[in-house]
Design a protein around this motif. Structure first.
Motif, PDB file in Angstrom:
ATOM      1  N   GLU A  54       0.855  -1.186   0.000  1.00 12.87           N
ATOM      2  CA  GLU A  54       0.000   0.000   0.000  1.00 12.87           C
ATOM      3  C   GLU A  54       0.890   1.234   0.000  1.00 12.87           C
ATOM      4  O   GLU A  54       1.934   1.268   0.627  1.00 12.87           O
ATOM      5  N   GLU A  57       0.205   4.988   4.559  1.00  7.70           N
ATOM      6  CA  GLU A  57       0.478   4.257   5.790  1.00  7.70           C
ATOM      7  C   GLU A  57      -0.739   3.478   6.280  1.00  7.70           C
ATOM      8  O   GLU A  57      -0.616   2.624   7.135  1.00  7.70           O
ATOM      9  N   ASP A  59      -4.148   0.930   6.252  1.00  6.21           N
ATOM     10  CA  ASP A  59      -4.340  -0.472   5.900  1.00  6.21           C
ATOM     11  C   ASP A  59      -5.710  -0.674   5.275  1.00  6.21           C
ATOM     12  O   ASP A  59      -6.405  -1.639   5.584  1.00  6.21           O
ATOM     13  N   ARG A  60      -6.110   0.217   4.369  1.00  5.15           N
ATOM     14  CA  ARG A  60      -7.463   0.134   3.809  1.00  5.15           C
ATOM     15  C   ARG A  60      -7.673  -1.126   2.989  1.00  5.15           C
ATOM     16  O   ARG A  60      -8.709  -1.780   3.096  1.00  5.15           O
ATOM     17  N   LYS A  62      -6.019  -3.948   3.312  1.00  4.43           N
ATOM     18  CA  LYS A  62      -5.962  -5.051   4.279  1.00  4.43           C
ATOM     19  C   LYS A  62      -7.332  -5.240   4.932  1.00  4.43           C
ATOM     20  O   LYS A  62      -7.784  -6.368   5.119  1.00  4.43           O
ATOM     21  N   HIS A  63      -8.005  -4.137   5.244  1.00  4.62           N
ATOM     22  CA  HIS A  63      -9.338  -4.218   5.845  1.00  4.62           C
ATOM     23  C   HIS A  63     -10.365  -4.755   4.843  1.00  4.62           C
ATOM     24  O   HIS A  63     -11.271  -5.495   5.218  1.00  4.62           O
TER      25      HIS A  63
END
Length: 82
Positions: A54, A57, A59-60, A62-63
């Motif tokens: 990504e 920084e 974790d969009r 990942k979510h």
């Protein structure tokens, strides 16, 4: 010759698929950059990007993977989900 660096922030890279939105992540297997909308479409199609980086920084992505699963384990919405 330009003063611009060869690799910059996400706002310098358009999505490799739609070319409209700025890229949010890079597929490390193919080297293509993806916006979250196109990357989510891949998740829903059962072909999620699993080896990625990504740009921000956060974790969009990942979510998104956590919410929808990836590959064979993608949860599709059914009539029972209502």
């Amino acid at each position: 010759m330009t003063d611009r660096p060869a690799s910059g922030g996400k706002h310098r890279r358009p999505c490799s698929f739609c070319t409209v939105h700025p890229a949010d992540l890079r597929d490390l297997e193919t080297g293509k950059d993806w916006c979250l909308g196109c990357a989510k479409s891949l998740i829903l199609a059962g072909d999620a990007i699993t080896d990625y980086e990504e740009f921000d920084e956060g974790d969009r992505y990942k979510h998104l993977l956590a919410d929808h699963g990836s590959g064979l384990f993608t949860r599709f919405r059914s009539s029972d989900d209502d």
